[in-house]
Design an enzyme around this catalytic site. Structure first.
Site, PDB file in Angstrom:
ATOM      1  N   ARG A  17       0.822  -1.214   0.000  1.00  0.00           N
ATOM      2  CA  ARG A  17       0.000   0.000   0.000  1.00  0.00           C
ATOM      3  C   ARG A  17       0.857   1.266   0.000  1.00  0.00           C
ATOM      4  O   ARG A  17       0.572   2.201  -0.766  1.00  0.00           O
ATOM      5  CB  ARG A  17      -0.964  -0.027   1.187  1.00  0.00           C
ATOM      6  CG  ARG A  17      -2.093  -1.041   1.022  1.00  0.00           C
ATOM      7  CD  ARG A  17      -3.039  -1.051   2.206  1.00  0.00           C
ATOM      8  NE  ARG A  17      -2.371  -1.512   3.419  1.00  0.00           N
ATOM      9  CZ  ARG A  17      -2.892  -1.440   4.637  1.00  0.00           C
ATOM     10  NH1 ARG A  17      -4.098  -0.873   4.807  1.00  0.00           N
ATOM     11  NH2 ARG A  17      -2.242  -1.890   5.679  1.00  0.00           N
ATOM     12  N   ASN A  35      -6.432  -2.628   1.943  1.00  0.00           N
ATOM     13  CA  ASN A  35      -6.425  -4.091   2.008  1.00  0.00           C
ATOM     14  C   ASN A  35      -7.856  -4.583   2.123  1.00  0.00           C
ATOM     15  O   ASN A  35      -8.639  -4.045   2.911  1.00  0.00           O
ATOM     16  CB  ASN A  35      -5.643  -4.574   3.238  1.00  0.00           C
ATOM     17  CG  ASN A  35      -4.157  -4.640   2.984  1.00  0.00           C
ATOM     18  OD1 ASN A  35      -3.711  -4.682   1.847  1.00  0.00           O
ATOM     19  ND2 ASN A  35      -3.387  -4.660   4.065  1.00  0.00           N
TER      20      ASN A  35
END
Length: 755
Positions: A17, A35
């Site tokens: 990320r 996520n």
């Protein structure tokens, strides 16, 4: 323009990320990344050209520890205009889950570890998004700090600033901590902690003592690998008379001073997984002889945690600290590695001079992975830390046969020895970390708890449970319990068929194969002991078309440990047993009586027992102190022969390998004073030739051109190399194991695939 992008694979716990956030800034993309448990979801808004570059960069510049399997990109209609790019809170959605294994310390963290100006100087838990624990500290998905054992340690303000800084290497790194926060190391039942604890361990190891060291996946037992007396004390304390110990070397240079190392072996040895690699000893070898006695290989590994590096190279008064330490699993023989202080103190507190532990909980065991090399390519012996629970993707879209798909979730319990289990869902098979030998009841309980934890972690609720065909295995009993408790079907799978399918699964193959399954023991369909089998099979059916010559296996379970028993069982003239002094006359007489009266005997085609018998008559190993010892020593002796040998035995139309004639020939030559080294090699060459011959005959009859090699005997790199060479010369295609063990540590994959 707005795209919804879903990225599947190992994209959690590897800094994915933060990476997406950085490349979004690079290409002027606004949106978000989150996520979802089973994937990472991105909303990306920007100019068409920039979006195209952004999507390309996802795969081209992905973090080195990630593994992208698939990217779905959909253009969406949305009124919303994003004004920035942000990492948003994780959300959970059902779907395929990919859990990152534990990752060895990266080069950047290793440099910071020894930099006095760095805030994490000498910090035994230093990590970043590219390294550190993953599976072993994870409670459930998505992978966020509050769902790991790091939730017990609040971040200090400095770590928190890095954690939320997109430009930091520790942006969103869940195990982040420093000397001011996080876990601590300490000496068990003493007052020393942190740096004082590390100094004490170094002092004890340098002076010839034994230390227990808590690592990522469990405890190790360590001592100076060049100190014969220290190694001998460890052997006696652990009740491990001769089984080889692994050695952790300070660095690559230290490895090369003792062992030969190819470029490919070096690549794996120093990879993020840091497995134990079996390396050939060189002429300068100075490791204590009792570390790996009477074999020509040594299990070598490099430090993979910050604590390991600090133990080797801490700035204290010790100037000549050993560059090589025995580093063996902290467990009694056959029982899984210890992971908590109570077990460590109970198990090896009496003989260890020091136990260094820490207060970061290990939630799932992960023993060290072990790897050999065959033809300079990997051959996994034990698949665990660094590799588990990465799934196998079974999806042969190129095959004319419809691609396999698992609409039913499966739990495959695996084998009795070297146990791992497997959970399967959709096109994914997830082998567990190494569990151990389930004949021990303590291991049974650990197997059950590990199944529960991995089932929760991967969100797989089994609808079928599979196990070995053997009725008396503990694993079969565990499977029956689970079947009753969950009210789901129980499927029993023939051991050697599961071996072959594990090889097919690893190679993503779903056509027909000639399966060659060679191992020690497996329950046959006819109630006899199988272990030297030739099949024609696919993922749905199998047919046993050949095997090695049958013999009477007398003595029950003792025959797997006492190689002389197999040797006597295969003899036509028992007087040779006395001539070769295989054992005392009373034992020989008892064995002969059992054979003649058919007492405690069973028909067997076990290739493992054939290896044992040859090892015994050559005087190499008559009684084994650990599984596979006789075969390992036989291979080691054979590899020293420089004689050029050829195959002599013909396979008949009945497709029975004449291993009885091979045994008799070697016995005769041995009694006539034949060279042991050359006879050991002769055995390997002849057996490989027999396999190649029988596969060629089956090919001519059936036109099946692909041969799958599996079973514990194909851990033997000499036998496997010779077999591959002879099969290739005949124009046959070979499937062999590389990253799934050919031994019983891999059969759970085959069991799952059958179902």
């Amino acid at each position: 323009m707005i795209y919804n992008i879903k990225v599947f694979g190992i994209v959690q716990g590897v800094g994915f990320r933060p990476f997406i956030s950085r490349i979004a800034d690079e290409f002027f993309i606004f949106g978000s990344v989150a996520n979802k448990g089973s994937y990472v979801e991105i909303f990306a808004q920007g100019a068409a050209e920039n979006l195209e570059k952004f999507i390309s960069a996802i795969t081209e510049k992905a973090p080195p520890r990630s593994a992208i399997l698939k990217i779905d990109v959909t253009e969406i209609d949305a009124d919303k205009n994003f004004t920035q790019f942000e990492i948003i809170e994780s959300e959970h959605e059902a779907g395929d889950i990919f859990v990152s294994p534990d990752i060895a310390i990266c080069e950047n963290c290793a440099q910071e570890l020894f930099n006095p100006a760095d805030k994490r100087y000498l910090h035994p838990f230093i990590n970043c998004t590219a390294c550190g624990p993953r599976l072993t500290i994870l409670e459930n998905m998505p992978y966020d700090r509050e769902r790991t054992s790091m939730k017990d340690f609040p971040m200090c303000e400095s770590c928190k600033a890095e954690y939320f800084n997109p430009n930091s290497r520790r942006y969103d790194a869940q195990p982040i901590c420093c000397n001011d926060c996080g876990a601590e190391v300490y000496i068990l039942n003493s007052f020393e902690k942190n740096h004082d604890a590390i100094k004490k361990v170094r002092k004890i190891l340098a002076s010839g003592g034994i230390a227990a060291i808590k690592g990522i996946g469990g405890f190790h037992l360590a001592c100076d690998a060049k100190n014969f007396d220290a190694v001998e004390k460890l052997r006696k304390s652990k009740i491990r008379p001769s089984k080889p110990f692994a050695v952790m070397f300070k660095n690559i240079s230290a490895v090369q001073s003792e062992c030969f190392l190819t470029d490919n072996q070096k690549k794996f040895l120093d990879s993020p997984q840091k497995p134990i690699i079996l390396l050939e000893k060189n002429s300068n070898y100075k490791i204590a002889e009792n570390v790996a006695p009477n074999i020509n290989r040594l299990g070598a590994m490099l430090p993979y945690t910050p604590l390991h590096l600090l133990i080797f190279d801490f700035p204290d008064e010790i100037k000549n600290f050993p560059a090589a330490l025995v580093m063996t699993s902290g467990n009694p023989s056959g029982v899984p590695i210890a992971i908590d202080d109570e077990t460590a103190a109970e198990t090896f507190g009496d003989f260890c001079d020091v136990i260094i532990s820490n207060n970061r909980k290990i939630l799932m065991r992960a023993d060290d992975s072990v790897m050999d090399f065959i033809e300079n390519e990997p051959s996994m012996i034990r698949r665990s830390r660094g590799y588990a629970p990465l799934p196998i993707f079974y999806n042969n879209s190129k095959s004319l046969i419809p691609r396999p798909y698992f609409p039913t979730s499966v739990l495959a319990i695996g084998g009795e020895l070297k146990n791992t289990f497997c959970l399967a869902k959709n096109n994914l098979l997830y082998p567990s970390p190494y569990i151990g030998d389930v004949s021990d009841l303590r291991t049974v309980e650990i197997l059950k708890s590990s199944i529960r934890r991995m089932s929760d972690l991967l969100e797989i609720r089994p609808e079928v449970v599979a196990c070995d065909l053997h009725p008396r295995y503990q694993t079969s009993k565990v499977a029956a319990e689970i079947s009753d408790k969950l009210q789901i079907p129980l499927v029993k799978i023939q051991h050697h068929y599961a071996h072959i399918l594990s090889c097919m699964a690893e190679n993503n193959f779903c056509g027909e194969v000639i399966g060659v399954a060679f191992d020690g023991t497996g329950y046959g369909d006819d109630g006899t002991i199988w272990g030297g089998e030739i099949f024609i099979c696919d993922t749905k059916n199998y047919r046993r078309v050949g095997h090695i010559a049958k013999f009477k296996q007398a003595g029950g379970d003792k025959s797997s440990k006492e190689s002389w028993r197999s040797a006597v069982s295969m003899m036509k003239n028992f007087s040779a047993a006395k001539d070769l002094n295989l054992t005392d006359e009373k034992n020989i007489a008892t064995q002969i009586l059992m054979l003649e009266k058919n007492l405690n005997c069973v028909d067997s085609t076990s290739c493992g027992r054939l290896f044992d018998a040859i090892s015994a008559i050559l005087g190499i190993c008559k009684i084994s102190s650990y599984e596979g010892e006789a075969a390992m020593k036989l291979q080691s002796i054979a590899e020293t022969s420089t004689k050029n040998l050829h195959g002599d035995f013909e396979i008949g139309e009945n497709l029975i390998l004449p291993t009885d004639k091979l045994f008799t020939e070697i016995l005769t030559r041995r009694l006539n004073g034949g060279n042991v080294t050359d006879l050991a090699k002769f055995f390997h060459v002849q057996l490989a030739e027999m396999v190649a011959q029988i596969c060629e005959k089956i090919f001519l009859q059936t036109k099946i051109k692909t041969v799958a090699l599996s079973g514990g005997c194909f851990q033997n790199s000499l036998l496997t190399s010779l077999t591959i060479e002879k099969l290739t010369r005949r124009g046959l295609k070979i499937l062999r194991h590389k990253l799934i063990p050919p031994n019983d540590g891999g059969i759970c994959v085959g069991q799952a695939l059958v179902v």
